[in-house]
Design an enzyme around this catalytic site. Structure first.
Site, mmCIF file in Angstrom:
data_model
loop_
_atom_site.group_PDB
_atom_site.id
_atom_site.type_symbol
_atom_site.label_atom_id
_atom_site.label_comp_id
_atom_site.label_asym_id
_atom_site.label_seq_id
_atom_site.Cartn_x
_atom_site.Cartn_y
_atom_site.Cartn_z
ATOM 1 N N ARG A 136 0.857 -1.193 0.000
ATOM 2 C CA ARG A 136 0.000 0.000 0.000
ATOM 3 C C ARG A 136 0.892 1.242 0.000
ATOM 4 O O ARG A 136 1.894 1.278 0.725
ATOM 5 C CB ARG A 136 -0.886 0.020 1.250
ATOM 6 C CG ARG A 136 -1.943 -1.045 1.239
ATOM 7 C CD ARG A 136 -2.918 -0.907 2.414
ATOM 8 N NE ARG A 136 -3.835 -2.035 2.385
ATOM 9 C CZ ARG A 136 -3.569 -3.235 2.875
ATOM 10 N NH1 ARG A 136 -2.419 -3.459 3.483
ATOM 11 N NH2 ARG A 136 -4.449 -4.212 2.762
ATOM 12 N N ASP A 137 0.510 2.246 -0.769
ATOM 13 C CA ASP A 137 1.277 3.497 -0.740
ATOM 14 C C ASP A 137 1.110 4.137 0.636
ATOM 15 O O ASP A 137 0.012 4.169 1.201
ATOM 16 C CB ASP A 137 0.790 4.454 -1.839
ATOM 17 C CG ASP A 137 1.826 5.533 -2.110
ATOM 18 O OD1 ASP A 137 2.439 5.513 -3.196
ATOM 19 O OD2 ASP A 137 2.039 6.390 -1.230
ATOM 20 N N ILE A 138 2.200 4.665 1.161
ATOM 21 C CA ILE A 138 2.183 5.265 2.497
ATOM 22 C C ILE A 138 1.383 6.575 2.510
ATOM 23 O O ILE A 138 0.941 7.016 3.572
ATOM 24 C CB ILE A 138 3.645 5.483 2.986
ATOM 25 C CG1 ILE A 138 3.731 5.549 4.492
ATOM 26 C CG2 ILE A 138 4.264 6.711 2.352
ATOM 27 C CD1 ILE A 138 5.149 5.495 5.030
ATOM 28 N N VAL A 198 11.158 7.804 -6.333
ATOM 29 C CA VAL A 198 11.883 6.556 -6.065
ATOM 30 C C VAL A 198 12.285 5.969 -7.416
ATOM 31 O O VAL A 198 11.423 5.638 -8.240
ATOM 32 C CB VAL A 198 11.011 5.553 -5.278
ATOM 33 C CG1 VAL A 198 11.788 4.268 -5.028
ATOM 34 C CG2 VAL A 198 10.530 6.159 -3.954
ATOM 35 N N HIS A 255 8.142 1.397 -10.461
ATOM 36 C CA HIS A 255 6.948 0.956 -9.737
ATOM 37 C C HIS A 255 5.729 1.532 -10.431
ATOM 38 O O HIS A 255 5.786 2.630 -11.000
ATOM 39 C CB HIS A 255 6.984 1.426 -8.268
ATOM 40 C CG HIS A 255 7.215 2.894 -8.134
ATOM 41 N ND1 HIS A 255 8.473 3.455 -8.249
ATOM 42 C CD2 HIS A 255 6.365 3.925 -7.911
ATOM 43 C CE1 HIS A 255 8.380 4.759 -8.118
ATOM 44 N NE2 HIS A 255 7.099 5.078 -7.915
HETATM 45 P P1 5GP Z 1 6.900 8.157 -7.172
HETATM 46 O O1 5GP Z 1 6.720 9.547 -6.635
HETATM 47 O O2 5GP Z 1 8.374 7.794 -7.269
HETATM 48 O O3 5GP Z 1 6.144 7.857 -8.440
HETATM 49 O O4 5GP Z 1 6.230 7.187 -6.108
HETATM 50 C C1 5GP Z 1 6.845 6.803 -4.920
HETATM 51 C C2 5GP Z 1 5.739 6.429 -3.980
HETATM 52 O O5 5GP Z 1 6.280 5.672 -2.927
HETATM 53 C C3 5GP Z 1 5.030 7.651 -3.350
HETATM 54 O O6 5GP Z 1 3.654 7.642 -3.708
HETATM 55 C C4 5GP Z 1 5.255 7.460 -1.859
HETATM 56 O O7 5GP Z 1 4.139 7.816 -1.079
HETATM 57 C C5 5GP Z 1 5.588 5.973 -1.754
HETATM 58 N N1 5GP Z 1 6.469 5.672 -0.641
HETATM 59 C C6 5GP Z 1 7.655 6.287 -0.354
HETATM 60 N N2 5GP Z 1 8.217 5.740 0.731
HETATM 61 C C7 5GP Z 1 7.387 4.744 1.138
HETATM 62 C C8 5GP Z 1 7.433 3.814 2.221
HETATM 63 O O8 5GP Z 1 8.354 3.782 3.046
HETATM 64 N N3 5GP Z 1 6.395 2.937 2.330
HETATM 65 C C9 5GP Z 1 5.359 2.926 1.424
HETATM 66 N N4 5GP Z 1 4.386 2.013 1.638
HETATM 67 N N5 5GP Z 1 5.287 3.798 0.399
HETATM 68 C C10 5GP Z 1 6.285 4.697 0.252
#
Ligand code: 5GP
Length: 115
Positions: free
Chosen positions: A30-32, A96, A100
């Site tokens: 799940r997204d945090i 990140v 994903h």
């Molecule tokens: P991006 O911005 O790279 O497309 O997505 C990275 C996602 O990873 C973000 O939506 C963020 O909320 C999620 N995220 C970052 N750190 C963590 C974490 O430690 N745990 C979880 N479950 N999600 C994370």
């Protein structure tokens, strides 16, 4: 060598997060910071690919596996309909650099998951 990504650290149990589904090559959490009623992340176990463009060029079958798991999860956690988002590049909101997919489902408003 660069530091392990946050997703690799979750997979290795160094950062707590429930792994809600997995196959040999892909896992989901799940997204945090959810941006929709259902907001899951589908992630290759390997951190070899930084983003979806690299993944599509390097291992299209792994990309297909991610899409397949996204569909299964959208059926389990919502009504089966979903939005699949890959941010590619910091300018598009990628934070990140371990590829994903964001799986958004539930009652989606237009424009869910802005940057
Ligand atoms: P991006 O911005 O790279 O497309 O997505 C990275 C996602 O990873 C973000 O939506 C963020 O909320 C999620 N995220 C970052 N750190 C963590 C974490 O430690 N745990 C979880 N479950 N999600 C994370």
């Amino acid at each position: 060598m660069s530091e392990p990504s946050v997703f690799t650290r979750i997979l290795q149990g160094e950062i707590p997060s429930e792994i809600i589904a997995q196959t040999d090559r892909v896992f989901a959490i799940r997204d945090i910071a959810p941006q929709a009623p259902v907001h899951l992340l589908v992630i290759p176990k390997s951190a070899d690919y930084r983003d979806v463009v690299e993944l599509a060029a390097g291992d299209p079958s792994l990309l297909a596996e991610m899409v397949e798991l996204a569909a299964v999860l959208a059926a389990e956690h919502a009504d089966g309909d979903f939005r699949l988002i890959f941010n590619r590049g910091a300018g598009a909101g990628q934070t990140v650099f371990h590829v994903h997919a964001h799986v958004l489902a539930g009652s989606l408003s237009e424009g869910s998951l802005g940057g």
